[in-house]
Design a protein around this motif. Structure first.
Motif, mmCIF file in Angstrom:
data_model
loop_
_atom_site.group_PDB
_atom_site.id
_atom_site.type_symbol
_atom_site.label_atom_id
_atom_site.label_comp_id
_atom_site.label_asym_id
_atom_site.label_seq_id
_atom_site.Cartn_x
_atom_site.Cartn_y
_atom_site.Cartn_z
ATOM 1 N N GLY A 97 -53.374 -16.079 0.591
ATOM 2 C CA GLY A 97 -53.118 -14.643 0.645
ATOM 3 C C GLY A 97 -52.304 -14.158 -0.527
ATOM 4 N N ASN A 98 -51.777 -12.948 -0.371
ATOM 5 C CA ASN A 98 -51.001 -12.320 -1.445
ATOM 6 C C ASN A 98 -49.503 -12.361 -1.183
ATOM 7 N N GLU A 99 -49.082 -12.878 -0.058
ATOM 8 C CA GLU A 99 -47.668 -12.870 0.302
ATOM 9 C C GLU A 99 -46.874 -13.743 -0.662
ATOM 10 N N THR A 100 -45.632 -13.327 -0.904
ATOM 11 C CA THR A 100 -44.786 -14.062 -1.839
ATOM 12 C C THR A 100 -43.415 -14.347 -1.242
ATOM 13 N N LEU A 101 -42.777 -15.334 -1.791
ATOM 14 C CA LEU A 101 -41.390 -15.675 -1.507
ATOM 15 C C LEU A 101 -40.693 -15.876 -2.846
ATOM 16 N N THR A 102 -39.443 -15.514 -2.925
ATOM 17 C CA THR A 102 -38.667 -15.749 -4.136
ATOM 18 C C THR A 102 -37.795 -16.977 -3.923
ATOM 19 N N PHE A 103 -38.003 -17.972 -4.764
ATOM 20 C CA PHE A 103 -37.249 -19.218 -4.686
ATOM 21 C C PHE A 103 -36.235 -19.229 -5.819
ATOM 22 N N TYR A 104 -34.978 -19.510 -5.493
ATOM 23 C CA TYR A 104 -33.897 -19.590 -6.476
ATOM 24 C C TYR A 104 -33.553 -21.056 -6.685
ATOM 25 N N TYR A 105 -33.988 -21.596 -7.812
ATOM 26 C CA TYR A 105 -33.801 -23.014 -8.105
ATOM 27 C C TYR A 105 -32.366 -23.315 -8.513
ATOM 28 N N GLN A 106 -31.969 -24.557 -8.240
ATOM 29 C CA GLN A 106 -30.679 -25.071 -8.662
ATOM 30 C C GLN A 106 -30.899 -26.529 -9.061
ATOM 31 N N VAL A 107 -30.287 -26.941 -10.151
ATOM 32 C CA VAL A 107 -30.501 -28.282 -10.694
ATOM 33 C C VAL A 107 -29.160 -28.995 -10.846
ATOM 34 N N ALA A 108 -29.168 -30.284 -10.541
ATOM 35 C CA ALA A 108 -28.005 -31.143 -10.771
ATOM 36 C C ALA A 108 -28.465 -32.297 -11.657
ATOM 37 N N GLY A 109 -27.568 -32.796 -12.501
ATOM 38 C CA GLY A 109 -27.942 -33.878 -13.406
ATOM 39 C C GLY A 109 -26.827 -34.886 -13.582
ATOM 40 N N HIS A 110 -27.232 -36.092 -13.980
ATOM 41 C CA HIS A 110 -26.265 -37.169 -14.212
ATOM 42 C C HIS A 110 -26.909 -38.236 -15.087
ATOM 43 N N THR A 111 -26.097 -38.973 -15.819
ATOM 44 C CA THR A 111 -26.609 -40.050 -16.661
ATOM 45 C C THR A 111 -26.973 -41.293 -15.855
ATOM 46 N N GLU A 112 -26.552 -41.351 -14.593
ATOM 47 C CA GLU A 112 -26.896 -42.471 -13.715
ATOM 48 C C GLU A 112 -27.708 -41.955 -12.538
ATOM 49 N N ASP A 113 -28.449 -42.828 -11.891
ATOM 50 C CA ASP A 113 -29.235 -42.470 -10.711
ATOM 51 C C ASP A 113 -28.295 -42.393 -9.511
ATOM 52 N N ASN A 114 -27.451 -41.348 -9.505
ATOM 53 C CA ASN A 114 -26.430 -41.180 -8.487
ATOM 54 C C ASN A 114 -26.359 -39.696 -8.128
ATOM 55 N N GLN A 115 -27.169 -39.296 -7.159
ATOM 56 C CA GLN A 115 -27.299 -37.894 -6.789
ATOM 57 C C GLN A 115 -25.965 -37.265 -6.388
ATOM 58 N N VAL A 116 -25.170 -37.964 -5.594
ATOM 59 C CA VAL A 116 -23.908 -37.414 -5.095
ATOM 60 C C VAL A 116 -22.913 -37.177 -6.239
ATOM 61 N N ALA A 117 -22.964 -38.000 -7.285
ATOM 62 C CA ALA A 117 -22.057 -37.835 -8.417
ATOM 63 C C ALA A 117 -22.578 -36.822 -9.442
ATOM 64 N N SER A 118 -23.798 -36.324 -9.240
ATOM 65 C CA SER A 118 -24.391 -35.408 -10.216
ATOM 66 C C SER A 118 -23.664 -34.074 -10.260
ATOM 67 N N GLU A 119 -23.740 -33.437 -11.432
ATOM 68 C CA GLU A 119 -23.103 -32.148 -11.674
ATOM 69 C C GLU A 119 -24.146 -31.043 -11.553
ATOM 70 N N VAL A 120 -23.821 -29.993 -10.801
ATOM 71 C CA VAL A 120 -24.733 -28.856 -10.680
ATOM 72 C C VAL A 120 -24.708 -28.088 -11.991
ATOM 73 N N LEU A 121 -25.897 -27.853 -12.547
ATOM 74 C CA LEU A 121 -26.047 -27.151 -13.820
ATOM 75 C C LEU A 121 -26.488 -25.722 -13.550
ATOM 76 N N ASP A 122 -25.976 -24.781 -14.328
ATOM 77 C CA ASP A 122 -26.505 -23.429 -14.198
ATOM 78 C C ASP A 122 -27.792 -23.357 -15.017
ATOM 79 N N GLY A 123 -28.492 -22.253 -14.929
ATOM 80 C CA GLY A 123 -29.779 -22.124 -15.611
ATOM 81 C C GLY A 123 -29.675 -21.944 -17.109
#
Length: 165
Positions: A97-123
């Motif tokens: 259909g034509n219906e839409t939703l607006t999704f607001y993305y947020q990203v976190a990153g880190h040099t190690e595979d450690n999600q909890v230690a990752s830093e939230v980055l702005d856009g």
């Protein structure tokens, strides 16, 4: 998905207007391209909205805490400095259909595979660095208001730019 960082340097552009017709004038254009090594972006997991409860107004997926967040690995030159930029707001469209939703993305990153230690980055562009193995780990989450959403599958895209500094 591969992303190349290309820096173009335009040197010596001389343009002369038509007024100089009949005179010996020259125009020269030089273009130099310096292609640095490739940055490879590998998607490990897609974002999962999980189970939606009746009456739920908003779905929030925290990229540095939620197991439903998407994950990616960027690979490039070891210890190289990089810049990360993404567009926070995207429109998702219902597949049937034509219906839409607006999704607001947020990203976190880190040099190690450690999600909890990752830093939230702005856009906005952020200066980061690949680790000694040439990797940088990213987790993608966000929020979406589903209060008036029509039942169905919604499609959209997420664009992230990673380039060498």
């Amino acid at each position: 998905m591969k992303s190349n960082s290309i820096f173009l340097l335009l040197i010596g552009i001389c343009l002369y207007p038509v007024l100089f017709y009949g005179q010996d004038q020259s125009t020269s254009v030089s273009v130099n391209a310096n292609v640095q090594s490739t940055i490879e972006l590998i998607t490990i997991n897609d974002i999962r909205l999980g189970s939606i409860q009746p009456g739920q107004v908003e779905v929030v997926i925290e990229p540095n805490r939620d197991s439903n967040s998407g994950s990616m690995i960027a690979r490039g030159r070891p210890n190289a400095e990089i810049s990360i930029h993404y567009i926070e707001e995207h429109i998702l469209t219902r597949a049937e259909g034509n219906e839409t939703l607006t999704f607001y993305y947020q990203v976190a990153g880190h040099t190690e595979d450690n999600q909890v230690a990752s830093e939230v980055l702005d856009g906005f562009s952020r200066d980061m660095k690949f680790n000694e193995d040439g990797e940088y780990f990213l987790w993608v989450g966000g929020r979406v208001n589903i209060e008036n959403a029509v039942y169905g599958a919604y499609d959209g895209e997420f664009t992230i730019e990673i380039e060498y500094l």
